[in-house]
Design a protein around this motif. Structure first.
Motif, mmCIF file in Angstrom:
data_model
loop_
_atom_site.group_PDB
_atom_site.id
_atom_site.type_symbol
_atom_site.label_atom_id
_atom_site.label_comp_id
_atom_site.label_asym_id
_atom_site.label_seq_id
_atom_site.Cartn_x
_atom_site.Cartn_y
_atom_site.Cartn_z
ATOM 1 N N GLY A 164 -2.396 -54.566 -20.916
ATOM 2 C CA GLY A 164 -1.754 -53.991 -19.878
ATOM 3 C C GLY A 164 -1.337 -52.515 -19.897
ATOM 4 N N LEU A 165 -1.451 -51.969 -21.171
ATOM 5 C CA LEU A 165 -0.954 -50.400 -21.305
ATOM 6 C C LEU A 165 -2.346 -49.562 -21.200
ATOM 7 N N LEU A 166 -3.428 -50.128 -21.767
ATOM 8 C CA LEU A 166 -4.619 -49.363 -21.800
ATOM 9 C C LEU A 166 -5.088 -48.752 -20.445
ATOM 10 N N PRO A 167 -5.091 -49.593 -19.274
ATOM 11 C CA PRO A 167 -5.182 -48.873 -17.987
ATOM 12 C C PRO A 167 -4.612 -47.815 -17.762
ATOM 13 N N ILE A 168 -3.172 -47.821 -18.163
ATOM 14 C CA ILE A 168 -2.091 -46.714 -18.085
ATOM 15 C C ILE A 168 -2.521 -45.347 -18.921
ATOM 16 N N ALA A 169 -2.875 -45.669 -20.115
ATOM 17 C CA ALA A 169 -3.508 -44.790 -20.977
ATOM 18 C C ALA A 169 -4.824 -43.864 -20.443
ATOM 19 N N GLU A 170 -5.615 -44.730 -19.887
ATOM 20 C CA GLU A 170 -6.842 -44.241 -19.443
ATOM 21 C C GLU A 170 -6.638 -43.509 -17.923
ATOM 22 N N ALA A 171 -5.727 -43.778 -17.317
ATOM 23 C CA ALA A 171 -5.387 -43.084 -16.153
ATOM 24 C C ALA A 171 -4.542 -42.052 -16.308
ATOM 25 N N ALA A 172 -3.911 -41.848 -17.510
ATOM 26 C CA ALA A 172 -3.180 -40.689 -17.936
ATOM 27 C C ALA A 172 -4.080 -39.580 -18.314
ATOM 28 N N LYS A 173 -5.101 -39.977 -19.043
ATOM 29 C CA LYS A 173 -6.127 -39.084 -19.620
ATOM 30 C C LYS A 173 -6.797 -38.457 -18.386
ATOM 31 N N GLU A 174 -7.444 -39.301 -17.384
ATOM 32 C CA GLU A 174 -7.939 -38.894 -16.236
ATOM 33 C C GLU A 174 -7.147 -37.733 -15.441
ATOM 34 N N PHE A 175 -5.657 -38.291 -15.321
ATOM 35 C CA PHE A 175 -4.733 -37.365 -14.498
ATOM 36 C C PHE A 175 -4.781 -35.881 -15.330
ATOM 37 N N THR A 176 -4.479 -36.003 -16.511
ATOM 38 C CA THR A 176 -4.263 -34.876 -17.248
ATOM 39 C C THR A 176 -5.527 -34.079 -17.184
ATOM 40 N N ASN A 177 -6.970 -34.612 -17.190
ATOM 41 C CA ASN A 177 -8.198 -33.776 -17.176
ATOM 42 C C ASN A 177 -8.256 -33.003 -15.807
ATOM 43 N N LYS A 178 -7.569 -33.722 -14.660
ATOM 44 C CA LYS A 178 -7.636 -32.985 -13.159
ATOM 45 C C LYS A 178 -6.372 -31.967 -13.123
ATOM 46 N N LYS A 179 -5.380 -32.513 -13.507
ATOM 47 C CA LYS A 179 -4.319 -31.790 -13.000
ATOM 48 C C LYS A 179 -3.574 -31.059 -14.182
ATOM 49 N N LEU A 180 -3.755 -31.021 -15.480
ATOM 50 C CA LEU A 180 -3.259 -30.649 -16.555
ATOM 51 C C LEU A 180 -4.198 -29.841 -17.505
ATOM 52 N N ASN A 181 -5.319 -29.427 -16.863
ATOM 53 C CA ASN A 181 -6.111 -28.698 -17.685
ATOM 54 C C ASN A 181 -6.819 -29.499 -18.997
ATOM 55 N N GLY A 182 -6.733 -30.684 -18.728
ATOM 56 C CA GLY A 182 -7.270 -31.472 -19.953
ATOM 57 C C GLY A 182 -6.323 -32.054 -20.855
#
Length: 455
Positions: free
Chosen positions: A272-290
């Motif tokens: 259950g946690l892995l999709p959240i971790a992957e979404a967090a990585k994608e979000f930070t790449n887009k919104k928080l300069n990686g």
């Protein structure tokens, strides 16, 4: 304010198997996960949480009762009762300080993440209880509620610092990418294990012993299998507890079952946690300069590791022996005998999964907890009194696994320097967070650019 406190109390009152899936769902939406996937992640984490709870209940009802009987049988001469950290959560969340610290911690954590001062986004609300408990120790010493808030806030920031420092090594060892363990009780052992393992590396002979779970299975065959080890430990505890043949056999099978089932429940949790971790990585790449953001979770994810379980179980008889032979110790180990795995789990990666190193290192760690919990016992007893929390006993009580260096340090600062010392410590660890996550990173990036220019 009263409405907010009531709302938080109601939410916490739903229980972790309800509020954790809700939090995971909301975090998933925050990171841009589609609602359907966010719902599935939340439900799956909830299922994993229920599974872990069932296994831990099995361990507590079986092994827990046996080791408590051992505590009574072999440690009756000690006069400070260890009531166990199991009461820590109910204690913390039954106080105004505890309820207020939930929004304070969440808001401050989000600010630190946005500023890039920490990589850890902690959603493990239940284990806020330990920093809250440390704040209550400060309140007990100073007699001031707001000083307790400052103490708890300092402990929360320390939690993020230790989680950031340990994340890479811990996640690689357990195989949890994008996850940080944020339970301060578990994190406290990291700063002990690393230098102790450095010493172990330099002890001739001892540094050659290879005794992780895989090597034990290779060398000893079926006797080295973690299930068999669990079975034998259960048998041994049953014998020491004075059980009859049926009780001994049942306890052996129960312990073996826990060793087998626990990793499977943890795997469900991680699903259950892995999709959240992957979404967090994608979000930070887009919104928080990686920028890296790790999801902060409970140490329960790590306690199913074979070395963690084996070490924790073997520490039970060792702790009873230490309690009797350590000069100046007044603590009767009792309630925390079933919780050793949560205290030592993050030390195991620094001992490279080596059971011999883990057993020796964690035994040395227990020596510290005995002396600190003895020293802290009057303060801990006063905390329960201030909270009007009934521990079902009279006299002096403590929690063996509250005898950790963060608790000792905050109480020492509060007693000797006062709130000035607490604030100074808070500033110091905040500067540490900024250094490792901003300054150090920028220096590394600058050096990389310079090397690229030279090439």
């Amino acid at each position: 304010m009263e409405f907010l406190i009531n709302a938080i109390e109601w939410f916490i009152g739903l229980g972790s198997v309800v509020f954790l899936p809700v939090i995971i769902f909301l975090v998933g939406l925050l990171f841009g996960l589609k609602p359907g996937k966010a719902v599935m992640s939340g439900i799956t984490v909830g299922i994993g949480s229920i599974g872990l709870g069932l296994v831990l209940d099995l361990l507590s009802s079986g092994l827990g009762n046996a080791i408590q009987e051992m505590g009574v049988k072999y440690g009756s001469s000690l006069n400070v009762l260890d009531i166990g950290v199991g009461v820590g959560g109910p204690l913390a969340f039954s106080t105004s300080l505890g309820i207020l610290m939930i929004p304070i911690s969440l808001i401050l954590n989000f600010i630190f993440v946005v500023l890039g001062w920490t990589k850890t986004l902690n959603v493990d609300i239940w284990n806020f209880w330990f920093p809250i408990f440390l704040g209550m120790l400060v309140q007990s010493v100073t007699g001031n509620f707001w000083f307790g808030i400052l103490g708890a806030t300092t402990a929360v920031i320390l939690q993020w610092l230790l989680a950031d420092l340990a994340q890479k090594h811990v996640s690689e060892f357990f195989g949890y990418p994008g996850i940080a363990i944020t339970h301060l009780m578990a994190l406290s052992g990291v700063l002990f294990a690393k230098p102790v393992n450095y010493i172990f590396d330099r002890i001739p002979g001892f540094n050659k012993i290879d005794a992780d779970a895989e090597s034990l299975t290779t060398k000893f065959g079926v006797l080295g299998d973690t299930i068999v080890i669990g079975f034998l430990i259960g048998i041994g505890v049953g014998v020491l507890a004075g059980y009859d043949a049926a009780g001994i056999g049942t306890l052996g099978m129960t312990t073996a079952a826990v060793m087998k089932i626990m990793p499977k429940m943890v795997a469900m949790f991680m699903e259950g946690l892995l999709p959240i971790a992957e979404a967090a990585k994608e979000f930070t790449n887009k919104k928080l300069n990686g920028r890296t953001v790790n999801i902060g979770m409970d140490a329960a994810l790590t306690v199913g590791h074979p070395t963690v379980m084996a070490t924790a179980l073997l520490l039970v008889p060792i702790s009873l022996l230490l309690a009797v032979i350590l000069p100046g110790n007044n603590v009767l180990p009792f309630g925390d005998l079933a919780f050793f795995s949560f205290a030592i789990c993050l030390m195991i990666p620094y001992f490279n999964g080596n059971i011999i190193r883990s057993l020796v290192g964690c035994s040395l760690y227990l020596v510290m907890t005995f002396y600190l919990s003895t020293w802290l016992a009057p303060v801990v007893t006063n905390v329960f009194s201030l909270a009007n929390f009934d521990v079902g006993t009279s006299g002096t009580v403590t929690m063996l696994l509250s005898g950790l260096w963060p608790a000792g340090l905050l109480v020492l600062l509060a007693q000797t320097i006062g709130i000035t010392g607490i604030i100074a410590f808070g500033i110091l660890i905040t500067m540490g967070l900024i250094f490792i996550n901003k300054t150090k990173k920028q220096n590394i990036q600058s050096e990389s650019k310079e090397r690229g220019t030279l090439l």
